[in-house]
Motif scaffolding. Structure first.
Motif, short mmCIF file in Angstrom:
data_model
loop_
_atom_site.label_atom_id
_atom_site.label_comp_id
_atom_site.label_asym_id
_atom_site.label_seq_id
_atom_site.Cartn_x
_atom_site.Cartn_y
_atom_site.Cartn_z
N GLN A 191 -75.96 49.94 -4.36
CA GLN A 191 -74.66 50.57 -4.28
C GLN A 191 -74.74 52.04 -3.84
OE1 GLN A 191 -72.10 48.51 -4.79
NE2 GLN A 191 -70.56 50.06 -4.23
N LYS A 192 -75.81 52.73 -4.22
CA LYS A 192 -75.91 54.16 -3.91
C LYS A 192 -75.98 54.43 -2.40
CE LYS A 192 -78.02 55.78 -8.21
NZ LYS A 192 -79.18 56.48 -8.82
N LYS A 193 -76.41 53.43 -1.62
CA LYS A 193 -76.50 53.60 -0.17
C LYS A 193 -75.17 53.36 0.53
CE LYS A 193 -79.49 54.36 2.16
NZ LYS A 193 -79.85 55.69 2.75
N GLY A 194 -74.14 53.09 -0.24
CA GLY A 194 -72.82 52.90 0.35
C GLY A 194 -72.68 51.55 1.03
N GLY A 195 -71.55 51.36 1.66
CA GLY A 195 -71.27 50.10 2.33
C GLY A 195 -69.78 49.98 2.60
N GLY A 196 -69.37 48.81 3.03
CA GLY A 196 -67.96 48.62 3.38
C GLY A 196 -67.56 49.54 4.53
N ILE A 197 -68.45 49.72 5.50
CA ILE A 197 -68.17 50.60 6.63
C ILE A 197 -67.70 49.73 7.80
CG2 ILE A 197 -69.17 52.26 8.25
CD1 ILE A 197 -71.05 53.11 6.01
N TRP A 198 -66.51 50.04 8.28
CA TRP A 198 -65.84 49.19 9.26
C TRP A 198 -65.36 49.99 10.46
CZ3 TRP A 198 -61.85 47.12 5.14
CH2 TRP A 198 -62.52 46.31 4.20
N LEU A 199 -65.10 49.27 11.53
CA LEU A 199 -64.17 49.71 12.56
C LEU A 199 -62.80 49.26 12.09
CD1 LEU A 199 -66.15 48.55 15.72
CD2 LEU A 199 -65.40 50.90 15.34
N HIS A 200 -61.85 50.16 12.01
CA HIS A 200 -60.51 49.75 11.57
C HIS A 200 -59.45 50.61 12.24
CE1 HIS A 200 -59.90 53.20 8.86
NE2 HIS A 200 -61.05 52.94 8.25
N MET A 201 -58.20 50.36 11.90
CA MET A 201 -57.08 51.03 12.55
C MET A 201 -56.96 52.48 12.08
SD MET A 201 -54.45 47.82 12.82
CE MET A 201 -53.02 48.85 12.65
N ASP A 202 -56.54 53.31 13.01
CA ASP A 202 -56.53 54.77 12.81
C ASP A 202 -55.26 55.23 12.10
OD1 ASP A 202 -57.95 57.30 13.49
OD2 ASP A 202 -56.08 57.72 14.55
N HIS A 203 -55.41 56.23 11.21
CA HIS A 203 -54.24 56.85 10.58
C HIS A 203 -54.08 58.31 11.00
CE1 HIS A 203 -57.54 57.34 7.46
NE2 HIS A 203 -57.22 58.59 7.74
N GLY A 204 -54.88 58.74 11.98
CA GLY A 204 -54.69 60.06 12.54
C GLY A 204 -55.59 61.15 12.01
N SER A 205 -56.53 60.79 11.13
CA SER A 205 -57.45 61.80 10.59
C SER A 205 -58.74 61.11 10.14
CB SER A 205 -56.81 62.56 9.44
OG SER A 205 -56.49 61.69 8.37
N GLY A 206 -59.66 61.89 9.54
CA GLY A 206 -60.96 61.36 9.15
C GLY A 206 -60.89 60.28 8.09
#
Length: 243
Positions: A191-206
């Protein structure tokens, strides 16, 4: 003498114009051309050859692109600590890479990292396969396996502008199990290495770590990325990409 000099000058000019016209008709490696109304040679630059390597990607990351990959989504971050990026889809034809489409996008709100950890708000630099897709909305014709579920919906305590972020998503295969829905929580590296990283729809900021693009871009990527073409994403700030 004056009249004869003028005639010789006119004749010489005509001969030069004729020579330049013939030369232009022959062509050259630099391009094609002709003459203008005054008899001067003109030239149209030759078309630029398609690149045999992904532009802006250096040897370090280029070696990590699988030889079988024929589709690359390149994410060019504006800077190490910037949330702004440009996303470009390249397709390989023979030995050359053709730029297909490009869009303005966003990455982690704090920029990029080569050592991503949970909640650092930075996107991981690297080359990752693209294997699975999904979202709240019905499948728009995805070439990747698509899992539709209301479970993708963003929490309603998030700002309203974020509510449609996950209408369409493509999982970036960072610390996840390929062949599972993008929202599967299994983290092979912990879990410490993170995850759930996607290409997804933009909301206009980071984002928290994902890469986001406008809705038309997501629909195009979903309909274009093909498992048979072994698609990957190459992502990072421009300096890290070029290293």
């Amino acid at each position: 003498m004056h009249t004869r000099g003028v005639r010789r000058s006119v004749a010489a000019t005509a001969a030069l114009a004729s020579f330049l016209t013939a030369l232009a008709a022959c062509g050259s490696p630099q391009g094609t051309g002709g003459t203008d109304a005054a008899g001067r040679a003109t030239r149209t630059p030759a078309a630029t050859a398609a690149p045999t390597r992904i532009p802006g990607v250096g040897e370090r990351l280029r070696r990590r692109i699988p030889s079988a990959a024929r589709q690359v989504v390149a994410v060019y971050g504006d800077g190490k600590d910037s949330a702004d990026s440009t996303v470009v889809l390249y397709t390989k034809h023979g030995s050359t890479w053709q730029r297909e489409r490009g869009w303005a996008g966003h990455n982690g709100k704090k920029g990029w990292t080569t050592d991503h950890h949970e909640d650092d708000d930075r996107s991981p630099v690297g080359v990752f396969t693209l294997s699975d897709a999904g979202g709240v909305l019905p499948d728009p014709g995805s070439g990747l396996p698509y899992s539709r579920s209301a479970a993708f919906a963003a929490p309603r305590w998030w700002p309203k502008s974020y509510w449609h972020d996950f209408d369409y998503v493509i999982a970036i295969d960072y610390n996840r199990v390929k062949g599972t829905p993008p929202n599967d929580q299994t983290r092979p590296e912990g879990q410490k290495k993170g995850g759930g990283i996607w290409l997804h729809m933009d909301h206009g900021s980071g984002t928290s770590a994902c890469v986001s693009v406008p809705k038309p871009a997501m629909k195009h990527l979903l309909r274009t990325l093909d498992p048979r073409q072994r698609p990957v994403v190459v992502m990072g700030d421009r300096a890290d990409l070029a290293a």
